[in-house]
Write an enzyme that holds these catalytic residues in place. Structure first.
Site, PDB file in Angstrom:
ATOM      1  N   ASP A 168       0.675  -1.095   0.029  1.00  0.00           N
ATOM      2  CA  ASP A 168       0.078   0.080  -0.087  1.00  0.00           C
ATOM      3  C   ASP A 168       0.897   1.312   0.151  1.00  0.00           C
ATOM      4  OD1 ASP A 168      -2.570   1.529  -0.297  1.00  0.00           O
ATOM      5  OD2 ASP A 168      -2.716   1.231   2.098  1.00  0.00           O
TER       6      ASP A 168
ATOM      7  N   TYR B 252       0.928   5.856  -0.643  1.00  0.00           N
ATOM      8  CA  TYR B 252       0.629   6.855   0.273  1.00  0.00           C
ATOM      9  C   TYR B 252       0.798   7.980  -0.758  1.00  0.00           C
ATOM     10  CZ  TYR B 252       0.914   9.286   4.979  1.00  0.00           C
ATOM     11  OH  TYR B 252       0.804   9.841   6.095  1.00  0.00           O
TER      12      TYR B 252
ATOM     13  N   HIS C 277      -3.648  13.634   1.755  1.00  0.00           N
ATOM     14  CA  HIS C 277      -3.613  12.930   2.862  1.00  0.00           C
ATOM     15  C   HIS C 277      -2.516  12.694   3.604  1.00  0.00           C
ATOM     16  CE1 HIS C 277      -4.944   9.192   4.780  1.00  0.00           C
ATOM     17  NE2 HIS C 277      -3.710   8.582   4.468  1.00  0.00           N
TER      18      HIS C 277
ATOM     19  N   ARG D 262       1.412  13.952  13.995  1.00  0.00           N
ATOM     20  CA  ARG D 262       2.689  14.334  14.289  1.00  0.00           C
ATOM     21  C   ARG D 262       2.604  15.927  14.320  1.00  0.00           C
ATOM     22  NH1 ARG D 262       3.299  10.182  10.960  1.00  0.00           N
ATOM     23  NH2 ARG D 262       3.327  11.423   9.195  1.00  0.00           N
TER      24      ARG D 262
ATOM     25  N   GLU E 239     -10.445   3.873   4.428  1.00  0.00           N
ATOM     26  CA  GLU E 239      -9.325   4.572   3.484  1.00  0.00           C
ATOM     27  C   GLU E 239      -9.702   4.148   1.937  1.00  0.00           C
ATOM     28  OE1 GLU E 239      -5.335   4.013   4.469  1.00  0.00           O
ATOM     29  OE2 GLU E 239      -5.466   5.516   6.052  1.00  0.00           O
TER      30      GLU E 239
ATOM     31  N   GLU F 231      -9.428   4.127  -1.693  1.00  0.00           N
ATOM     32  CA  GLU F 231      -7.969   4.057  -2.530  1.00  0.00           C
ATOM     33  C   GLU F 231      -8.529   3.282  -3.766  1.00  0.00           C
ATOM     34  OE1 GLU F 231      -4.541   2.595  -0.571  1.00  0.00           O
ATOM     35  OE2 GLU F 231      -5.350   2.969   1.388  1.00  0.00           O
TER      36      GLU F 231
ATOM     37  N   ASP G 227      -9.020   0.253   2.491  1.00  0.00           N
ATOM     38  CA  ASP G 227      -7.976  -0.109   3.427  1.00  0.00           C
ATOM     39  C   ASP G 227      -8.506   0.390   4.877  1.00  0.00           C
ATOM     40  OD1 ASP G 227      -5.654  -0.525   4.790  1.00  0.00           O
ATOM     41  OD2 ASP G 227      -4.610   1.381   4.130  1.00  0.00           O
TER      42      ASP G 227
ATOM     43  N   ARG H  44      -7.573   3.363  13.828  1.00  0.00           N
ATOM     44  CA  ARG H  44      -6.628   4.451  14.074  1.00  0.00           C
ATOM     45  C   ARG H  44      -5.929   4.372  15.525  1.00  0.00           C
ATOM     46  NH1 ARG H  44      -5.622   5.586   9.133  1.00  0.00           N
ATOM     47  NH2 ARG H  44      -7.341   6.297   7.836  1.00  0.00           N
TER      48      ARG H  44
ATOM     49  N   GLN I  31      -3.304   1.800  15.351  1.00  0.00           N
ATOM     50  CA  GLN I  31      -2.126   2.249  14.368  1.00  0.00           C
ATOM     51  C   GLN I  31      -1.188   3.407  15.075  1.00  0.00           C
ATOM     52  OE1 GLN I  31      -3.960   4.124  11.023  1.00  0.00           O
ATOM     53  NE2 GLN I  31      -1.788   4.827  10.149  1.00  0.00           N
TER      54      GLN I  31
ATOM     55  N   TYR J 135       2.817   2.070  15.386  1.00  0.00           N
ATOM     56  CA  TYR J 135       3.379   2.441  14.015  1.00  0.00           C
ATOM     57  C   TYR J 135       4.716   3.085  14.155  1.00  0.00           C
ATOM     58  CZ  TYR J 135       3.212   7.594  13.450  1.00  0.00           C
ATOM     59  OH  TYR J 135       3.486   8.691  13.555  1.00  0.00           O
TER      60      TYR J 135
ATOM     61  N   LYS K  16      -3.978  -2.395  10.214  1.00  0.00           N
ATOM     62  CA  LYS K  16      -4.505  -2.385   9.042  1.00  0.00           C
ATOM     63  C   LYS K  16      -4.736  -3.819   8.273  1.00  0.00           C
ATOM     64  CE  LYS K  16      -2.940   2.047   7.566  1.00  0.00           C
ATOM     65  NZ  LYS K  16      -4.130   2.469   6.779  1.00  0.00           N
TER      66      LYS K  16
ATOM     67  N   THR L 196      -4.634   6.480   0.271  1.00  0.00           N
ATOM     68  CA  THR L 196      -5.860   7.359   0.562  1.00  0.00           C
ATOM     69  C   THR L 196      -5.942   8.666  -0.392  1.00  0.00           C
ATOM     70  OG1 THR L 196      -5.766   6.921   2.817  1.00  0.00           O
ATOM     71  CG2 THR L 196      -7.408   8.379   2.195  1.00  0.00           C
TER      72      THR L 196
ATOM     73  N   GLU M 180      -9.586  12.168   8.647  1.00  0.00           N
ATOM     74  CA  GLU M 180      -9.369  13.319   7.911  1.00  0.00           C
ATOM     75  C   GLU M 180     -10.736  14.102   8.002  1.00  0.00           C
ATOM     76  OE1 GLU M 180      -6.691  13.400   4.416  1.00  0.00           O
ATOM     77  OE2 GLU M 180      -7.360  11.183   4.691  1.00  0.00           O
TER      78      GLU M 180
HETATM   79 CA    CA Z   1      -3.980   2.903   2.973  1.00  0.00          CA
END
Ligand code: CA
Length: 411
Positions: A126, A128, A133, A142, A199, A201, A233, A237, A240, A244, A253, A344, A358
């Protein structure tokens, strides 16, 4: 161009579309390759077998053998020339009245078939590739750092996912359990995810397997990009966010990834090709340069019947050809049935964001659905459907197969 089948000229699964899937019927439970036209499904292998016996298919690849199997993988192995020849042949038998008597007995109403996972998924990766996104997720996860990681405009970031949990549209999704720990918590806790997300996609289906040590250039990518699926996907959250760092997504995921039952050939999306939105600064390294194209796809994300987002694929920063080139530049081989996700699809406007993370800004701005209820993240019983269309020839629309799934309680 029209088919002798009763398909309206403006049908989004008309003669210019012809996506592939795998189906069975109650009378014949054997899984085999089907081609959708209108609201009907052609048993492609059965017709190819008759055609070969009658000398109509010629000395080309044995499509009957490739299609009378339980996945598209054997067909994917045949490579680009066979994919193109097969599409030409399908178009001919569905438009030239002379083939009607031979073909018609092998056409089934869509409502009478069961659709299955169209490919035996080999490796699943996958990416990005949406700048909006990546920027939104950066700000949410972050907040003290730059929104985009420093490598983001130099290479298509991706991670290896779990191919064994890719499921076909319509499969229920069981709420995952796992560890979570909010920054303010003293210690992690275990339980069902409380921030289950989607997500939206595009997934790319790969064929024409390569050897270990070889690479696929941007310009050669089309020989290996067979077609596209819509892909959800599913993402926990809370799991994750805690797991992560530093190796990326894992159990947040890997519990399920849904794909549409229909694989739209890249050949059906010729009129949807567009230039990438811009990679002038910084310019990608030479191995990522070449004939990279984007796709003009219009998506809708529907939650319990309410359209909650309309992502535009044309805004994606990295092209599928660049993603495939990057995926193999180290000598990693590809297999027939490889699948890679675009990441996404989110645009700059709020109503074009492809995830609830989002859309609700991590749950702080809940959505209101048409039934009056509100959502930060998904609840048990929620159904999410993603649809898409692209411009086709003769002013037609090419629809992608929808991908849908319903959340079931954690076990
Ligand atoms: Ca994804």
């Amino acid at each position: 161009m029209t088919s002798w089948l009763d398909v309206p000229a403006d049908h989004p699964f008309g003669i210019h579309n012809l996506p592939y899937g795998v189906f069975s019927t109650s009378r014949d439970p054997e899984r085999r390759v089907g081609v959708r036209i209108g609201d009907q499904v052609l048993d492609a292998g059965a017709v190819a077998a008759i055609g070969r016996g009658a000398g109509l298919v010629g000395d080309g690849p044995d499509l009957a053998a490739a299609w009378q199997t339980s996945s598209l993988n054997a067909f994917l192995a045949l490579g680009r020339p066979a994919w193109t020849a097969a599409r030409d042949w399908l178009t001919e038998i569905l438009t030239d009245e002379v083939h009607r008597a031979g073909v018609e007995p092998h056409v089934y109403p869509l409502g009478e078939v069961t659709l299955h996972l169209p490919i035996e998924v080999a490796d699943y990766v996958d990416f990005y590739a949406s700048e909006d996104h990546a920027s939104n997720v950066g700000q949410i996860f972050r907040p003290d750092n730059a929104a985009l990681p420093p490598n983001w405009k130099h290479l298509p970031i991706g991670y290896h996912g779990r191919s064994g949990t890719v499921v076909v549209s319509g499969t229920d999704v069981i709420r995952p359990r796992g560890q979570r720990k909010a920054p303010s918590d003293a210690a992690p806790v275990f339980g069902p995810s409380i921030r289950l997300d989607i997500e939206a996609e595009l997934g790319y289906v790969v064929g024409g397997a390569t050897e270990l040590g070889s690479s696929i250039s941007v310009d050669a990518a089309e020989d290996h990009l067979f077609g596209v699926v819509l892909l959800n996907d599913w993402s926990a959250r809370d799991i994750q966010a805690w797991e992560y760092v530093p190796l990326g997504p894992f159990l947040g995921k890997s519990f399920a990834t849904s794909i549409s039952a229909w694989v739209t050939p890249l050949d059906a999306l010729r009129d949807a090709r567009v230039a990438l939105p811009g990679q002038s600064e910084p310019r990608p390294l030479p191995y990522l340069a070449g004939d990279a194209f984007g796709l003009d796809l219009h998506l809708e994300v529907i939650l319990n019947g309410t359209v909650v987002s309309r992502p535009e694929y044309a805004g994606m920063y990295w092209s599928p050809a660049q993603m495939l080139a990057h995926l193999t530049v180290n000598g990693a081989s590809v297999r027939n049935g490889d699948l890679f996700g675009s990441g996404t699809i989110s645009g700059p406007e709020k109503e074009t964001r492809g995830s609830l993370l989002e859309l609700t800004w991590n749950g702080t701005e809940p959505l209101t659905l048409e039934d009056g209820t509100s959502r930060g993240f998904l609840e048990d019983g929620d159904t999410v459907t993603i649809t898409a269309w692209a411009p086709g020839p003769e002013d037609c629309r090419i629809a992608l197969g929808a991908v849908t799934g319903t959340i079931r309680p954690a076990r």
